[in-house]
Motif scaffolding. Structure first.
Motif: not given
Length: 290
Positions: A153-155, A205-208, A236-237, A266-271
């Protein structure tokens, strides 16, 4: 025919928007008014107006004083064929295996490269900006290291150069989105020009926030090349729509802003797995760990 610009800054959004509305009542009336948060981390808002007749500089001074803005800087812009000018000034860009060029440079495409035809008239996302080049280099590194996503996906896609790059390498469906309906039209036209119309779809669309994006996800690879504020709001999305083990490439980030974006994701689990700087812009590559 020459045009004129009148630009000023002030520190808060509400008075900036009010000043923008007041500018529309001037005589001669501006042909366009814009209010934008500056991307330098200063917190200032730029208010600009464009005129086809010389603006009333006394009226501008009164408005600036009334709204607590700096004095307007008024400039005359000479008549110019801007597309021809951009074509003269912008040269092809190499970003890893990718070669971004306009049709006027078609004879310069190197053998063995992945060519991305993006016309200079479509200014945002031509590959010349450090954010787009950074994203292309980041995804090329992932592909070179053996990453082979099955869903992309390219947002906030702009010209869709990132979606097109992924589609050309992977030869599988890629979905792009943009909040601007004109950008959607440009994205689809560029996909066709690059012979990947069968793979690239684009939605407004705005975001997802579109059913097609929800149905196609979650994704192995997500691009988001926008700005710090929207990127943090999207965290978060992005995490929700990224598969465990999937990668996210983010840009549109001024280098002093990068730590805030890293913390939000990082708070959303993305390192963070890679951090690349081109000029004043940073591109982040992250991996979903949970």
């Amino acid at each position: 025919m020459p045009t004129w610009t009148a630009l000023t800054t002030l520190p808060q959004k509400p008075p900036a928007e009010a000043l923008g509305e007041a500018l529309e009542q001037l005589t001669p009336a501006p042909t366009g008014v814009g209010v934008f948060e500056m991307e330098d981390g200063s917190g200032l808002f730029e208010v600009g107006a464009y005129f086809i007749d010389p603006p009333d500089e006394i009226a501008l001074a009164v408005l600036a004083a009334a709204f607590g803005a700096k004095d307007f800087a008024v400039s005359e812009i000479p008549d110019q064929d801007w597309v021809a000018h951009v074509r003269r000034e912008l040269h092809p860009v190499e970003a890893g295996r990718f070669f971004v060029y306009g049709s006027h440079d078609a004879d310069r495409v190197p053998e063995g490269s992945v060519p991305l035809l993006i016309e200079a008239a479509m200014a945002f996302g031509t590959g010349h900006h450090g954010t787009t080049k950074g994203c292309l280099e980041a995804v090329d590194k992932l592909f070179t290291d053996g990453f082979s996503p099955q869903s992309v996906a390219d947002i906030g896609c702009g010209t869709a150069v990132l979606a097109i790059a992924a589609a050309k390498v992977l030869r599988l469906p890629v979905i792009a989105s943009d909040i601007d309906p004109q950008a959607v039209d440009v994205a689809l036209a560029n996909a066709s020009a690059n012979d990947v119309a069968e793979f690239v779809s684009c939605v407004e669309a705005a975001g997802f926030d579109h059913a097609a994006l929800a149905e196609a996800g979650p994704y192995d690879l997500v691009f988001a090349n926008i700005l710090k504020g929207p990127l943090i709001e999207l965290a978060p999305d992005v995490a929700t729509h990224t598969k465990a083990g999937g990668h996210v490439i983010l840009s549109g980030i001024l280098t002093p802003q990068a730590d805030d974006v890293i913390a939000a994701y990082g708070a959303q689990g993305l390192a963070l797995t890679a951090r690349d700087v081109i000029g004043e812009w940073t591109t982040l590559t992250l991996r979903k760990t949970r």
